[in-house]
Design a protein around this motif. Structure first.
Motif, PDB file in Angstrom:
ATOM      1  N   ASN A   1     -43.671  72.111  -3.536  1.00 26.15           N
ATOM      2  CA  ASN A   1     -43.741  73.334  -2.717  1.00 26.15           C
ATOM      3  C   ASN A   1     -42.393  73.696  -2.114  1.00 26.15           C
ATOM      4  N   ASN A   2     -41.417  72.802  -2.242  1.00 25.20           N
ATOM      5  CA  ASN A   2     -40.118  73.028  -1.596  1.00 25.20           C
ATOM      6  C   ASN A   2     -38.979  73.190  -2.596  1.00 25.20           C
ATOM      7  N   ILE A   3     -39.256  73.696  -3.770  1.00 25.82           N
ATOM      8  CA  ILE A   3     -38.148  73.856  -4.710  1.00 25.82           C
ATOM      9  C   ILE A   3     -37.350  75.102  -4.364  1.00 25.82           C
ATOM     10  N   ASN A   4     -36.087  75.078  -4.752  1.00 24.69           N
ATOM     11  CA  ASN A   4     -35.213  76.232  -4.556  1.00 24.69           C
ATOM     12  C   ASN A   4     -34.227  76.266  -5.721  1.00 24.69           C
ATOM     13  N   THR A   5     -33.338  77.225  -5.714  1.00 24.30           N
ATOM     14  CA  THR A   5     -32.419  77.380  -6.842  1.00 24.30           C
ATOM     15  C   THR A   5     -31.472  76.200  -6.996  1.00 24.30           C
ATOM     16  N   SER A   6     -31.101  75.539  -5.898  1.00 25.00           N
ATOM     17  CA  SER A   6     -30.195  74.393  -6.046  1.00 25.00           C
ATOM     18  C   SER A   6     -30.925  73.217  -6.705  1.00 25.00           C
TER      19      SER A   6
ATOM     20  N   THR B   1     -31.028  74.117 -10.341  1.00 25.79           N
ATOM     21  CA  THR B   1     -29.704  73.880 -10.922  1.00 25.79           C
ATOM     22  C   THR B   1     -29.495  72.403 -11.206  1.00 25.79           C
TER      23      THR B   1
ATOM     24  N   TYR C   1     -43.802  79.785 -13.827  1.00 19.28           N
ATOM     25  CA  TYR C   1     -43.694  80.162 -12.419  1.00 19.28           C
ATOM     26  C   TYR C   1     -44.050  81.627 -12.183  1.00 19.28           C
TER      27      TYR C   1
ATOM     28  N   THR D   1     -43.089  82.362  -3.593  1.00 19.38           N
ATOM     29  CA  THR D   1     -41.775  82.787  -4.063  1.00 19.38           C
ATOM     30  C   THR D   1     -41.515  82.178  -5.434  1.00 19.38           C
ATOM     31  N   ASN D   2     -41.019  83.001  -6.351  1.00 23.34           N
ATOM     32  CA  ASN D   2     -40.690  82.511  -7.689  1.00 23.34           C
ATOM     33  C   ASN D   2     -39.179  82.296  -7.765  1.00 23.34           C
ATOM     34  N   HIS D   3     -38.749  81.046  -7.564  1.00 20.04           N
ATOM     35  CA  HIS D   3     -37.322  80.744  -7.578  1.00 20.04           C
ATOM     36  C   HIS D   3     -36.744  80.752  -8.991  1.00 20.04           C
TER      37      HIS D   3
ATOM     38  N   SER E   1     -34.600  84.267 -10.781  1.00 18.14           N
ATOM     39  CA  SER E   1     -33.173  84.611 -10.821  1.00 18.14           C
ATOM     40  C   SER E   1     -32.328  83.604 -11.603  1.00 18.14           C
TER      41      SER E   1
END
Length: 188
Positions: A44-49, A52, A79, A90-92, A95
């Motif tokens: 639940n806590n994924i992000n773009t970093s 990457t 996603y 939110t769909n990280h 992008s």
């Protein structure tokens, strides 16, 4: 994590993909979920970093640009499904950019290879047919998909031209070389 794995089964069930595509999606998505588990990252806590970091790990594991691109595509679709289904807010992956794949040109035969290929003496009817096919491919620059659909009615002007249906259903009229014409006449 369990909710994501259940959503994966729903996603794959809903999509009407081939078994091969479903297998690839499942492997790619599970690879990402395993990465999250290994790094002890809450799904639940994924992000773009984090994404990457996963892409970098794919590269470190020896995957090439084409495989990485397919992995990213699988996750983007998954996603997007999760976002539209309301499973995530939110769909990280939206992008995330895929690595570029350099265009590779087809490898051309050397003149010596062409000479070897076309210099055989046909001994059977099949050999005569195959030689005619190869000569036509070479002299007219046909794609294999075009050549296999050539019929006697495709030839015009006393076998000097061949009409083929190419990419995008575009009709092309191509010249037929002397050696190809001779080989076709031998076959006929």
């Amino acid at each position: 994590m369990d909710e994501l794995k259940k959503s994966l089964k729903d996603f794959l069930r809903i999509k009407n993909y081939s078994k091969h595509t479903i297998s690839n999606y499942e492997r790619d998505i599970n690879r990402f979920l395993q990465y999250l588990e290994t790094k002890k990252i809450d799904s639940n806590n994924i992000n773009t970093s984090i994404i990457t970091g996963w892409i970098i790990s794919l590269r470190k594991n020896g995957l090439g640009n084409r495989s990485i691109q397919r992995n990213i595509s699988s996750l983007k679709n998954f996603y997007k499904f999760l976002f539209k289904s309301g499973v995530i807010d939110t769909n990280h992956f939206e992008s995330v950019q895929s690595p570029k794949i350099g265009e590779t040109l087809p490898k051309a035969l050397t003149p010596e290879d062409v000479e070897k290929l076309l210099s055989f003496e046909p001994k059977t009817f099949s050999d005569v047919r195959d030689k005619a096919f190869l000569e036509l491919l070479y002299s007219s620059g046909l794609r294999i998909s075009e050549a296999v659909n050539v019929n006697i009615s495709s030839f015009e002007s006393d076998l000097n031209f061949v009409k083929v249906l190419g990419k995008g259903n575009k009709e092309r009229m191509l010249p037929v070389g002397k050696f190809a014409k001779d080989a076709i006449l031998s076959w006929l």
